[in-house]
Design a protein around this motif. Structure first.
Motif, PDB file in Angstrom:
ATOM      1  N   PRO A 105     -36.960 -41.696  30.111  1.00  0.00           N
ATOM      2  CA  PRO A 105     -34.948 -42.064  29.848  1.00  0.00           C
ATOM      3  C   PRO A 105     -34.689 -42.175  31.198  1.00  0.00           C
ATOM      4  O   PRO A 105     -35.398 -42.091  31.999  1.00  0.00           O
ATOM      5  CB  PRO A 105     -34.649 -40.561  29.758  1.00  0.00           C
ATOM      6  CG  PRO A 105     -35.973 -39.633  29.988  1.00  0.00           C
ATOM      7  CD  PRO A 105     -37.402 -40.241  29.952  1.00  0.00           C
ATOM      8  N   ALA A 106     -33.760 -42.962  31.867  1.00  0.00           N
ATOM      9  CA  ALA A 106     -32.758 -42.964  32.697  1.00  0.00           C
ATOM     10  C   ALA A 106     -32.244 -41.663  33.236  1.00  0.00           C
ATOM     11  O   ALA A 106     -32.615 -40.769  32.305  1.00  0.00           O
ATOM     12  CB  ALA A 106     -31.890 -43.667  32.127  1.00  0.00           C
ATOM     13  N   GLY A 107     -32.294 -42.008  34.694  1.00  0.00           N
ATOM     14  CA  GLY A 107     -31.353 -39.824  35.295  1.00  0.00           C
ATOM     15  C   GLY A 107     -30.641 -39.776  34.438  1.00  0.00           C
ATOM     16  O   GLY A 107     -30.293 -37.951  34.832  1.00  0.00           O
ATOM     17  N   ASP A 108     -29.489 -40.222  34.072  1.00  0.00           N
ATOM     18  CA  ASP A 108     -28.183 -39.666  33.778  1.00  0.00           C
ATOM     19  C   ASP A 108     -28.520 -39.102  31.843  1.00  0.00           C
ATOM     20  O   ASP A 108     -27.603 -38.549  31.446  1.00  0.00           O
ATOM     21  CB  ASP A 108     -26.803 -40.125  34.263  1.00  0.00           C
ATOM     22  CG  ASP A 108     -27.148 -41.624  33.540  1.00  0.00           C
ATOM     23  OD1 ASP A 108     -28.383 -42.582  32.971  1.00  0.00           O
ATOM     24  OD2 ASP A 108     -26.465 -42.327  34.000  1.00  0.00           O
ATOM     25  N   ASP A 109     -29.652 -39.410  31.675  1.00  0.00           N
ATOM     26  CA  ASP A 109     -29.522 -39.751  30.044  1.00  0.00           C
ATOM     27  C   ASP A 109     -30.152 -38.340  29.523  1.00  0.00           C
ATOM     28  O   ASP A 109     -31.678 -38.298  29.730  1.00  0.00           O
ATOM     29  CB  ASP A 109     -30.510 -40.883  29.384  1.00  0.00           C
ATOM     30  CG  ASP A 109     -30.557 -40.767  28.438  1.00  0.00           C
ATOM     31  OD1 ASP A 109     -29.913 -39.712  27.451  1.00  0.00           O
ATOM     32  OD2 ASP A 109     -31.465 -41.198  27.462  1.00  0.00           O
ATOM     33  N   HIS A 110     -29.405 -36.698  29.649  1.00  0.00           N
ATOM     34  CA  HIS A 110     -29.721 -35.780  29.381  1.00  0.00           C
ATOM     35  C   HIS A 110     -30.248 -35.560  28.084  1.00  0.00           C
ATOM     36  O   HIS A 110     -30.877 -34.882  27.778  1.00  0.00           O
ATOM     37  CB  HIS A 110     -28.606 -34.579  29.515  1.00  0.00           C
ATOM     38  CG  HIS A 110     -27.829 -35.047  31.186  1.00  0.00           C
ATOM     39  ND1 HIS A 110     -28.385 -34.803  32.278  1.00  0.00           N
ATOM     40  CD2 HIS A 110     -26.766 -35.630  31.494  1.00  0.00           C
ATOM     41  CE1 HIS A 110     -28.372 -35.264  33.203  1.00  0.00           C
ATOM     42  NE2 HIS A 110     -26.433 -35.369  32.919  1.00  0.00           N
ATOM     43  N   ASP A 111     -29.546 -36.177  27.047  1.00  0.00           N
ATOM     44  CA  ASP A 111     -30.317 -36.003  25.320  1.00  0.00           C
ATOM     45  C   ASP A 111     -31.863 -36.519  25.326  1.00  0.00           C
ATOM     46  O   ASP A 111     -32.653 -36.191  25.088  1.00  0.00           O
ATOM     47  CB  ASP A 111     -29.328 -36.396  24.302  1.00  0.00           C
ATOM     48  CG  ASP A 111     -28.080 -35.389  24.464  1.00  0.00           C
ATOM     49  OD1 ASP A 111     -27.875 -34.956  24.661  1.00  0.00           O
ATOM     50  OD2 ASP A 111     -26.646 -35.926  23.801  1.00  0.00           O
ATOM     51  N   GLY A 112     -31.493 -37.832  26.416  1.00  0.00           N
ATOM     52  CA  GLY A 112     -33.003 -38.247  26.185  1.00  0.00           C
ATOM     53  C   GLY A 112     -33.728 -37.401  26.542  1.00  0.00           C
ATOM     54  O   GLY A 112     -35.259 -37.454  26.379  1.00  0.00           O
ATOM     55  N   GLU A 113     -33.309 -36.979  27.402  1.00  0.00           N
ATOM     56  CA  GLU A 113     -34.575 -35.986  28.636  1.00  0.00           C
ATOM     57  C   GLU A 113     -34.848 -34.981  27.755  1.00  0.00           C
ATOM     58  O   GLU A 113     -36.277 -34.857  28.001  1.00  0.00           O
ATOM     59  CB  GLU A 113     -33.590 -35.380  29.877  1.00  0.00           C
ATOM     60  CG  GLU A 113     -34.012 -36.422  31.000  1.00  0.00           C
ATOM     61  CD  GLU A 113     -33.306 -36.253  32.913  1.00  0.00           C
ATOM     62  OE1 GLU A 113     -33.184 -37.083  32.989  1.00  0.00           O
ATOM     63  OE2 GLU A 113     -32.285 -35.125  32.110  1.00  0.00           O
ATOM     64  N   VAL A 114     -34.002 -34.692  27.216  1.00  0.00           N
ATOM     65  CA  VAL A 114     -34.193 -33.267  25.908  1.00  0.00           C
ATOM     66  C   VAL A 114     -34.757 -33.702  25.551  1.00  0.00           C
ATOM     67  O   VAL A 114     -36.012 -32.549  25.267  1.00  0.00           O
ATOM     68  CB  VAL A 114     -33.007 -33.054  25.927  1.00  0.00           C
ATOM     69  CG1 VAL A 114     -33.291 -31.657  24.269  1.00  0.00           C
ATOM     70  CG2 VAL A 114     -32.346 -31.671  27.459  1.00  0.00           C
TER      71      VAL A 114
END
Length: 226
Positions: A138-147
């Motif tokens: 995920p991109a660095g600002d993609d918080h839901d993708g990171e989770v």
């Protein structure tokens, strides 16, 4: 109604109830004021998919684990309910001999969620998150993708026995593949993961899971290529 093997799972009823609560929170009222569709048939369909006989790792236990890890990471999510919907759909279509499972799972979400009363924006975001599990990058600002990605990969950070059970389940899922071909393909997957700048993107994942997961992956790769 025909019997689904998934219904024998000890967590079936709890998972179904969790799905129904989640979908009710995400449903939007109909334009004509009609009540939202009953969540239960959609949940039973999803659970039936996750309980299919060809699955040895991508099972109801995996679904439960990803949902649990996503809950553990709730503080890092922008929209925890959307992440949870994506977890339900991320491997809802799964055939070990096919390479487009994530895309087909995303298509399923795009078909089922609007019918179930979920709005277009949230549906599109769920499908995007499902597709993200192809690369787990995920991109660095993609918080839901990171989770979602961290929750999906958390299995890599298990203790030695748990990781060995995971690796064995993956091998069983690809039981139709000869040993030499499996070792080559599995090694490529492990190298792809190890080449990521970070396996985990949330602060919790980085601190709690990264080092153990890399050690597990490196050990498996060494065993495969010895």
């Amino acid at each position: 109604m025909s019997f689904s093997p998934a219904a024998a799972h000890p967590r079936y009823d709890a998972l179904l109830a969790e799905w129904c609560d989640l979908l009710r929170r995400c449903q939007e009222p109909g334009a004509d004021g009609a009540p939202a569709p009953d969540p239960e048939p959609y949940g039973r369909d999803l659970l039936g998919r996750w309980g299919e006989s060809q699955r040895k790792y991508h099972t109801l236990d995996h679904l439960q684990a990803v949902l649990d890890r996503a809950t553990e990471l709730t503080a890092y999510a922008a929209d925890p309910d959307t992440v949870a919907l994506a977890a339900w759909f991320h491997d809802a279509v799964y055939r070990p001999d096919r390479s487009e499972n994530e895309e087909r799972s995303a298509h399923l979400a795009e078909r089922a969620l609007p019918e179930a009363g979920v709005g277009a924006g949230r549906t599109a975001e769920v499908a995007r998150l499902v597709r993200l599990t192809v690369t787990h990058d995920p991109a660095g600002d993609d918080h839901d993708g990171e989770v979602l990605c961290d929750a999906d990969l958390a299995v890599l950070a298990g203790d030695p026995a748990a990781y060995a059970a995971y690796a064995a389940a993956v091998r069983a899922e690809y039981g139709f593949v000869p040993d030499d071909a499996f070792r080559t393909g599995r090694a490529a997957v492990l190298r792809q993961l190890l080449d990521l700048p970070a396996l985990f993107r949330t602060p919790y994942g980085k601190e709690q899971w990264e080092r153990t997961a890399r050690r597990n992956l490196t050990t498996e790769l060494e065993l495969l290529t010895a």
